[in-house]
Design a protein around this motif. Structure first.
Motif, PDB file in Angstrom:
ATOM      1  N   GLU A 217      40.167  38.337  40.383  1.00  0.00           N
ATOM      2  CA  GLU A 217      40.846  38.406  41.674  1.00  0.00           C
ATOM      3  C   GLU A 217      39.854  38.686  42.802  1.00  0.00           C
ATOM      4  O   GLU A 217      39.882  38.025  43.840  1.00  0.00           O
ATOM      5  CB  GLU A 217      41.923  39.497  41.626  1.00  0.00           C
ATOM      6  N   SER A 218      38.961  39.632  42.602  1.00  0.00           N
ATOM      7  CA  SER A 218      38.008  39.976  43.665  1.00  0.00           C
ATOM      8  C   SER A 218      37.015  38.843  43.947  1.00  0.00           C
ATOM      9  O   SER A 218      36.482  38.734  45.038  1.00  0.00           O
ATOM     10  CB  SER A 218      37.253  41.265  43.325  1.00  0.00           C
TER      11      SER A 218
ATOM     12  N   THR B 148      32.504  44.455  42.450  1.00  0.00           N
ATOM     13  CA  THR B 148      33.030  45.714  41.895  1.00  0.00           C
ATOM     14  C   THR B 148      32.632  45.998  40.448  1.00  0.00           C
ATOM     15  O   THR B 148      32.656  47.140  40.028  1.00  0.00           O
ATOM     16  CB  THR B 148      34.568  45.728  41.989  1.00  0.00           C
TER      17      THR B 148
ATOM     18  N   GLU C 131      40.468  40.854  34.801  1.00  0.00           N
ATOM     19  CA  GLU C 131      41.415  40.191  35.707  1.00  0.00           C
ATOM     20  C   GLU C 131      41.220  40.687  37.137  1.00  0.00           C
ATOM     21  O   GLU C 131      41.347  39.911  38.084  1.00  0.00           O
ATOM     22  CB  GLU C 131      42.856  40.400  35.226  1.00  0.00           C
ATOM     23  N   LYS C 132      40.873  41.964  37.302  1.00  0.00           N
ATOM     24  CA  LYS C 132      40.543  42.486  38.641  1.00  0.00           C
ATOM     25  C   LYS C 132      39.298  41.811  39.186  1.00  0.00           C
ATOM     26  O   LYS C 132      39.211  41.507  40.378  1.00  0.00           O
ATOM     27  CB  LYS C 132      40.324  44.003  38.590  1.00  0.00           C
ATOM     28  N   ASP C 133      38.320  41.574  38.310  1.00  0.00           N
ATOM     29  CA  ASP C 133      37.108  40.875  38.731  1.00  0.00           C
ATOM     30  C   ASP C 133      37.429  39.442  39.157  1.00  0.00           C
ATOM     31  O   ASP C 133      36.907  38.959  40.164  1.00  0.00           O
ATOM     32  CB  ASP C 133      36.054  40.866  37.618  1.00  0.00           C
TER      33      ASP C 133
ATOM     34  N   ASN D  12      34.178  45.631  37.534  1.00  0.00           N
ATOM     35  CA  ASN D  12      35.210  46.309  36.736  1.00  0.00           C
ATOM     36  C   ASN D  12      34.978  46.115  35.244  1.00  0.00           C
ATOM     37  O   ASN D  12      35.055  47.064  34.476  1.00  0.00           O
ATOM     38  CB  ASN D  12      36.601  45.783  37.112  1.00  0.00           C
TER      39      ASN D  12
END
Length: 183
Positions: free
Chosen positions: A82-83, A134, A78-80, A136
């Motif tokens: 978003e980024s 990133t 989910e961080k990926d 993640n």
């Protein structure tokens, strides 16, 4: 050993996934950010619709031996998303696991993708256009990737009896089929 049985009997699915995600482009450095977004988006849908079901299907014995709390990947991907400015989506497919053995087979697919993802992250970090990415999800275990995979395979090979191999394979095939058709 069930891990070898799974490797042999899911190779066509693994190859199909590599083809779907244009994996050969990763190593000849022609993989694009759009290719990466596709692989992250598809893996996100796979995790969104399977991770909790897998973990909830496993007994406390597996929860402890496999350190499940350290294997949660949905928050990382989910961080990926978003980024990469990707929207959270839902799948048009549904997946269910009949029992603990099928859940272990599905987990084999996810843990295997983590092993491969580590290689992907290392390769893409050297590829033009990926300097700000990133990783993640693909880098989730960092330097512990090998030991986490080894632990998973050892637990699988120790705990799963031969009469259950087909159920474990069924779970792996279910998740691969979901992954290959989820777009």
């Amino acid at each position: 050993m069930v891990s070898e049985y799974l490797k042999q009997n899911t190779s066509e699915f693994h190859d199909a996934a590599e083809k779907l995600f244009n994996s050969e482009k990763i190593f000849n450095k022609t993989f694009t950010l759009e290719d990466y977004k596709k692989i992250i988006g598809t893996n996100y849908l796979m995790l969104l619709h399977s991770e909790d079901k897998i973990f909830n299907s496993l007994s406390d014995k597996f929860s402890e031996k496999l350190q499940l709390s350290e294997r949660k990947k949905l928050p990382l991907i989910e961080k990926d998303l978003e980024s990469l400015s990707l929207k959270n989506r839902t799948a048009s497919h549904y997946i269910e696991f009949a029992n603990e053995n099928e859940a272990l087979g599905a987990m084999y697919v996810i843990e295997g993708s983590t092993l491969g993802g580590n290689v992907i992250a290392k390769q893409l970090s050297k590829t033009e256009g990926f300097g700000e990415v990133t990783f993640n999800f693909f880098g989730c275990y960092q330097e512990n990737t090998g030991s986490m995979w080894k632990n998973f395979k050892e637990v699988l090979d120790t705990e799963v009896k031969e009469e259950s191999y087909d159920e474990v394979l069924s779970g792996a095939k279910k998740l691969y089929t979901f992954l290959l058709n989820v777009n």
